[in-house]
Design a protein around this motif. Structure first.
Motif, PDB file in Angstrom:
ATOM      1  N   PRO A  63     -27.590  -4.427  30.811  1.00 19.78           N
ATOM      2  CA  PRO A  63     -28.490  -3.368  31.267  1.00 19.78           C
ATOM      3  C   PRO A  63     -29.248  -2.730  30.165  1.00 19.78           C
ATOM      4  O   PRO A  63     -30.328  -2.235  30.216  1.00 19.78           O
ATOM      5  N   ASP A  64     -28.575  -2.505  28.892  1.00 16.43           N
ATOM      6  CA  ASP A  64     -29.284  -1.949  27.703  1.00 16.43           C
ATOM      7  C   ASP A  64     -30.333  -2.571  27.076  1.00 16.43           C
ATOM      8  O   ASP A  64     -31.362  -2.004  26.912  1.00 16.43           O
ATOM      9  N   ALA A  65     -30.104  -4.097  27.146  1.00 15.65           N
ATOM     10  CA  ALA A  65     -31.172  -4.941  26.753  1.00 15.65           C
ATOM     11  C   ALA A  65     -32.462  -4.860  27.602  1.00 15.65           C
ATOM     12  O   ALA A  65     -33.585  -5.108  27.317  1.00 15.65           O
ATOM     13  N   LYS A  66     -32.104  -4.857  29.023  1.00 19.22           N
ATOM     14  CA  LYS A  66     -33.317  -4.925  30.122  1.00 19.22           C
ATOM     15  C   LYS A  66     -33.960  -3.506  29.774  1.00 19.22           C
ATOM     16  O   LYS A  66     -35.117  -3.706  29.824  1.00 19.22           O
ATOM     17  N   LEU A  67     -33.537  -2.375  29.606  1.00 23.40           N
ATOM     18  CA  LEU A  67     -33.962  -1.257  29.481  1.00 23.40           C
ATOM     19  C   LEU A  67     -34.761  -1.281  28.073  1.00 23.40           C
ATOM     20  O   LEU A  67     -35.896  -0.668  28.202  1.00 23.40           O
ATOM     21  N   ALA A  68     -34.117  -1.720  26.946  1.00 24.75           N
ATOM     22  CA  ALA A  68     -35.008  -1.876  25.718  1.00 24.75           C
ATOM     23  C   ALA A  68     -36.146  -2.557  25.996  1.00 24.75           C
ATOM     24  O   ALA A  68     -37.316  -2.273  25.576  1.00 24.75           O
ATOM     25  N   VAL A  69     -36.159  -3.807  26.791  1.00 26.24           N
ATOM     26  CA  VAL A  69     -37.395  -4.632  27.289  1.00 26.24           C
ATOM     27  C   VAL A  69     -38.255  -3.966  27.722  1.00 26.24           C
ATOM     28  O   VAL A  69     -39.595  -3.815  27.414  1.00 26.24           O
ATOM     29  N   VAL A  70     -37.910  -3.033  29.005  1.00 22.20           N
ATOM     30  CA  VAL A  70     -38.644  -2.309  29.550  1.00 22.20           C
ATOM     31  C   VAL A  70     -39.477  -1.021  28.843  1.00 22.20           C
ATOM     32  O   VAL A  70     -40.907  -0.906  29.023  1.00 22.20           O
ATOM     33  N   ILE A  71     -38.853  -0.622  27.951  1.00 25.95           N
ATOM     34  CA  ILE A  71     -39.499   0.333  26.963  1.00 25.95           C
ATOM     35  C   ILE A  71     -40.439  -0.234  26.137  1.00 25.95           C
ATOM     36  O   ILE A  71     -41.345   0.246  25.886  1.00 25.95           O
ATOM     37  N   GLU A  72     -39.975  -1.454  25.382  1.00 30.64           N
ATOM     38  CA  GLU A  72     -41.008  -1.988  24.490  1.00 30.64           C
ATOM     39  C   GLU A  72     -42.257  -2.318  25.350  1.00 30.64           C
ATOM     40  O   GLU A  72     -43.236  -2.202  24.602  1.00 30.64           O
ATOM     41  N   THR A  73     -42.196  -2.840  26.417  1.00 30.11           N
ATOM     42  CA  THR A  73     -43.486  -3.292  27.040  1.00 30.11           C
ATOM     43  C   THR A  73     -44.221  -2.220  27.985  1.00 30.11           C
ATOM     44  O   THR A  73     -45.228  -2.422  28.314  1.00 30.11           O
ATOM     45  N   ALA A  74     -43.746  -1.201  27.967  1.00 24.62           N
ATOM     46  CA  ALA A  74     -44.333  -0.076  28.667  1.00 24.62           C
ATOM     47  C   ALA A  74     -45.847   0.194  28.365  1.00 24.62           C
ATOM     48  O   ALA A  74     -46.629   0.396  29.139  1.00 24.62           O
ATOM     49  N   THR A  75     -46.325   0.099  27.115  1.00 29.03           N
ATOM     50  CA  THR A  75     -47.361   0.447  26.734  1.00 29.03           C
ATOM     51  C   THR A  75     -48.219  -0.947  26.261  1.00 29.03           C
ATOM     52  O   THR A  75     -49.536  -0.651  25.816  1.00 29.03           O
ATOM     53  N   LEU A  76     -47.851  -1.946  26.565  1.00 22.75           N
ATOM     54  CA  LEU A  76     -48.439  -3.115  26.138  1.00 22.75           C
ATOM     55  C   LEU A  76     -49.478  -3.499  27.209  1.00 22.75           C
ATOM     56  O   LEU A  76     -49.283  -3.277  28.601  1.00 22.75           O
ATOM     57  N   SER A  77     -50.705  -4.048  26.597  1.00 21.65           N
ATOM     58  CA  SER A  77     -51.625  -4.733  27.592  1.00 21.65           C
ATOM     59  C   SER A  77     -51.190  -5.929  28.446  1.00 21.65           C
ATOM     60  O   SER A  77     -50.161  -6.544  27.867  1.00 21.65           O
ATOM     61  N   GLU A  78     -51.953  -6.524  29.423  1.00 18.58           N
ATOM     62  CA  GLU A  78     -51.551  -7.736  30.053  1.00 18.58           C
ATOM     63  C   GLU A  78     -51.521  -8.831  29.018  1.00 18.58           C
ATOM     64  O   GLU A  78     -50.582  -9.630  28.891  1.00 18.58           O
ATOM     65  N   THR A  79     -52.509  -9.060  28.021  1.00 17.44           N
ATOM     66  CA  THR A  79     -52.408  -9.825  26.932  1.00 17.44           C
ATOM     67  C   THR A  79     -51.080  -9.891  26.071  1.00 17.44           C
ATOM     68  O   THR A  79     -50.666 -10.831  25.745  1.00 17.44           O
ATOM     69  N   GLU A  80     -50.780  -8.652  25.534  1.00 23.40           N
ATOM     70  CA  GLU A  80     -49.861  -8.302  24.534  1.00 23.40           C
ATOM     71  C   GLU A  80     -48.597  -8.562  25.359  1.00 23.40           C
ATOM     72  O   GLU A  80     -47.474  -9.069  24.967  1.00 23.40           O
ATOM     73  N   LEU A  81     -48.517  -8.160  26.522  1.00 26.78           N
ATOM     74  CA  LEU A  81     -47.117  -8.394  27.667  1.00 26.78           C
ATOM     75  C   LEU A  81     -47.104  -9.934  27.746  1.00 26.78           C
ATOM     76  O   LEU A  81     -45.916 -10.349  27.555  1.00 26.78           O
ATOM     77  N   GLY A  82     -48.054 -10.708  27.961  1.00 27.11           N
ATOM     78  CA  GLY A  82     -47.772 -12.200  27.863  1.00 27.11           C
ATOM     79  C   GLY A  82     -47.378 -12.877  26.714  1.00 27.11           C
ATOM     80  O   GLY A  82     -46.525 -13.650  26.616  1.00 27.11           O
ATOM     81  N   ALA A  83     -47.930 -12.380  25.409  1.00 28.02           N
ATOM     82  CA  ALA A  83     -47.396 -13.040  24.168  1.00 28.02           C
ATOM     83  C   ALA A  83     -45.797 -12.470  24.099  1.00 28.02           C
ATOM     84  O   ALA A  83     -45.059 -13.294  23.628  1.00 28.02           O
ATOM     85  N   TYR A  84     -45.897 -11.176  24.463  1.00 28.09           N
ATOM     86  CA  TYR A  84     -44.217 -10.821  24.302  1.00 28.09           C
ATOM     87  C   TYR A  84     -43.417 -11.498  25.165  1.00 28.09           C
ATOM     88  O   TYR A  84     -42.376 -12.263  24.771  1.00 28.09           O
ATOM     89  N   CYS A  85     -43.710 -12.000  26.186  1.00 29.47           N
ATOM     90  CA  CYS A  85     -42.941 -12.627  27.081  1.00 29.47           C
ATOM     91  C   CYS A  85     -42.755 -14.190  26.733  1.00 29.47           C
ATOM     92  O   CYS A  85     -41.598 -14.753  26.873  1.00 29.47           O
ATOM     93  N   ARG A  86     -43.601 -14.587  26.196  1.00 33.02           N
ATOM     94  CA  ARG A  86     -43.765 -16.040  25.760  1.00 33.02           C
ATOM     95  C   ARG A  86     -42.771 -16.115  24.411  1.00 33.02           C
ATOM     96  O   ARG A  86     -41.672 -16.882  24.183  1.00 33.02           O
ATOM     97  N   GLU A  87     -42.937 -14.980  23.675  1.00 34.93           N
ATOM     98  CA  GLU A  87     -41.850 -14.978  22.557  1.00 34.93           C
ATOM     99  C   GLU A  87     -40.344 -14.702  23.053  1.00 34.93           C
ATOM    100  O   GLU A  87     -39.437 -15.457  22.283  1.00 34.93           O
TER     101      GLU A  87
END
Length: 169
Positions: free
Chosen positions: A64-88
């Protein structure tokens, strides 16, 4: 087998983890550390719930901590940045959206629980007030009954009546 200080290990891991996300091979060559050691360190990070690139975890394997960390990390990302983050990270944007919804739902449930608890406390105070009033009423009735009994005994003692004399023999 060489031992590495915590500071050196943290510095090397920093190169492997976001935002740098360098490959294990390039960092191993640069630092003079074996690939196996670096993979071991990444595995340890993964077990601690740190989002590590290059490894796909199912939803159940993310803490749950890791999931929350990912949600926080991706909160401000654009669609393109989110796609790159997800691939990584080996994630899907739908997973992150589900995790975000779960976080928000959890916050909503907490608010509902607080409201319910507050309502319950109010009802409990009302019940306590009613019970106290009932106890006071019963205490007064008991005091009155006790007084009548004492007066009855005094009256009997004053007139010398035998309590059993009123019965038919």
């Amino acid at each position: 087998m060489p031992r590495y200080s915590a500071e050196r290990k943290a510095a090397v891991l920093k190169k492997l983890l976001p935002p740098h996300n360098r490959s294990v091979v390039s960092v191993a060559t640069e630092e003079g550390i074996s690939d196996a050691t670096l993979y071991s360190w990444l595995k340890q990070c993964r077990e601690k719930g740190v989002p590590v690139p290059g490894y796909t975890q199912s939803d159940n394997e993310w803490s749950p901590d890791a999931k929350l960390a990912v949600v926080i990390e991706t909160a401000t990302l654009s669609e393109t940045e989110l796609g790159a983050y997800c691939r990584e990270k080996g994630l899907y944007s739908e997973q992150i959206q589900q995790w975000k919804a779960a976080c928000l739902e959890g916050a909503g449930q907490q608010e509902d629980q607080q409201r319910t608890a507050q309502k319950q406390r109010k009802e409990d105070r009302k019940t306590i007030k009613q019970l106290k009033a009932e106890v006071r009423r019963k205490d007064r009735a008991l005091a009155e009954t006790t007084s009548l009994l004492v007066l009855s005994k005094k009256l009997d003692a004053l007139y010398g009546e035998d309590p059993n004399s009123g019965e038919d023999d």
